[in-house]
Design a protein around this motif. Structure first.
Motif, mmCIF file in Angstrom:
data_model
loop_
_atom_site.group_PDB
_atom_site.id
_atom_site.type_symbol
_atom_site.label_atom_id
_atom_site.label_comp_id
_atom_site.label_asym_id
_atom_site.label_seq_id
_atom_site.Cartn_x
_atom_site.Cartn_y
_atom_site.Cartn_z
ATOM 1 N N TRP A 1 0.761 -1.184 0.130
ATOM 2 C CA TRP A 1 0.142 -0.099 0.061
ATOM 3 C C TRP A 1 0.801 1.306 -0.025
ATOM 4 O O TRP A 1 1.855 1.428 0.903
ATOM 5 N N LEU B 1 -12.050 -0.056 1.930
ATOM 6 C CA LEU B 1 -12.971 0.611 1.330
ATOM 7 C C LEU B 1 -13.303 -0.067 0.117
ATOM 8 O O LEU B 1 -14.402 0.014 -0.510
ATOM 9 N N GLU C 1 -8.518 0.671 -2.042
ATOM 10 C CA GLU C 1 -8.356 1.896 -1.160
ATOM 11 C C GLU C 1 -8.585 1.375 0.049
ATOM 12 O O GLU C 1 -9.561 0.582 0.275
ATOM 13 N N LYS D 1 -8.577 2.590 4.497
ATOM 14 C CA LYS D 1 -8.660 3.923 5.681
ATOM 15 C C LYS D 1 -8.004 3.382 6.772
ATOM 16 O O LYS D 1 -8.473 2.371 7.459
ATOM 17 N N LYS E 1 -6.767 4.643 10.404
ATOM 18 C CA LYS E 1 -6.982 5.727 11.442
ATOM 19 C C LYS E 1 -6.048 5.402 12.780
ATOM 20 O O LYS E 1 -6.307 4.086 13.230
ATOM 21 N N THR F 1 -6.499 10.599 10.258
ATOM 22 C CA THR F 1 -7.141 9.466 9.138
ATOM 23 C C THR F 1 -6.373 9.476 7.944
ATOM 24 O O THR F 1 -6.226 10.744 7.531
ATOM 25 N N GLN F 2 -5.840 8.581 7.409
ATOM 26 C CA GLN F 2 -5.247 8.516 6.248
ATOM 27 C C GLN F 2 -5.898 7.563 5.164
ATOM 28 O O GLN F 2 -6.475 6.626 5.755
ATOM 29 N N LYS F 3 -5.957 7.701 4.007
ATOM 30 C CA LYS F 3 -6.424 6.864 2.690
ATOM 31 C C LYS F 3 -5.242 6.362 2.197
ATOM 32 O O LYS F 3 -4.403 7.064 1.743
ATOM 33 N N TRP F 4 -4.911 4.945 2.092
ATOM 34 C CA TRP F 4 -3.831 4.233 1.347
ATOM 35 C C TRP F 4 -4.312 3.676 0.003
ATOM 36 O O TRP F 4 -5.490 3.196 0.029
#
Length: 138
Positions: free
Chosen positions: A27, A113, A117, A119, A121, A131-134
């Motif tokens: 990721w 998600l 993708e 998320k 946290k 929070t980040q989205k990878w």
């Protein structure tokens, strides 16, 4: 015959929108060119830092910001950043997130998600969370 074709087309659309719910893989993090490999570690999930812009510049770079002085000599490359996450298949909780940028360890959750993708946290104490989205690389 037409009815069968319509049913087959509808099933294809439905199955195309579902995803495999597998969080393991490589990721990309949103900052510093980070890449984290998430894998199963026994009954939980863990993740290690495979590379980043800092590691590319200096492959021997150490974990110098760790709050535990005894840990500051360990290399950033392959550093375990995620550990003890349980649950699944799309939401993992109860884990810890280590952030080498500030040397802190946070309570975390991972939520898948989609196939591409997730998320992540991390919280000091709720509601003090980030929070980040990878994005999946592979």
């Amino acid at each position: 015959m037409i009815r069968t074709a319509l049913i087959a087309a509808a099933l294809t659309l439905v199955s195309g929108s579902a995803f495999a719910a597998d969080v393991t893989g490589l990721w990309a993090t949103p900052g510093n060119g980070g890449q984290v490999e998430i894998a199963h570690c026994g009954n939980s999930l863990c993740g290690k830092l495979v590379t980043s812009d800092h590691i590319k510049t200096d492959p021997t770079r150490k974990d110098v910001k760790n709050k535990d002085e005894a840990q500051r000599g360990r290399p950033l490359k392959n550093l375990q950043m995620l550990y003890d996450f349980t649950g699944g298949p799309t939401k993992w909780t109860g884990g810890k997130v280590y952030n080498p940028e500030d040397g802190g360890t946070y309570s975390g959750t991972i939520e898948l998600l989609s196939d591409k993708e997730l998320k992540l946290k991390g919280c000091i104490v709720a509601p003090l969370c980030k929070t980040q989205k990878w994005m999946r690389l592979k």
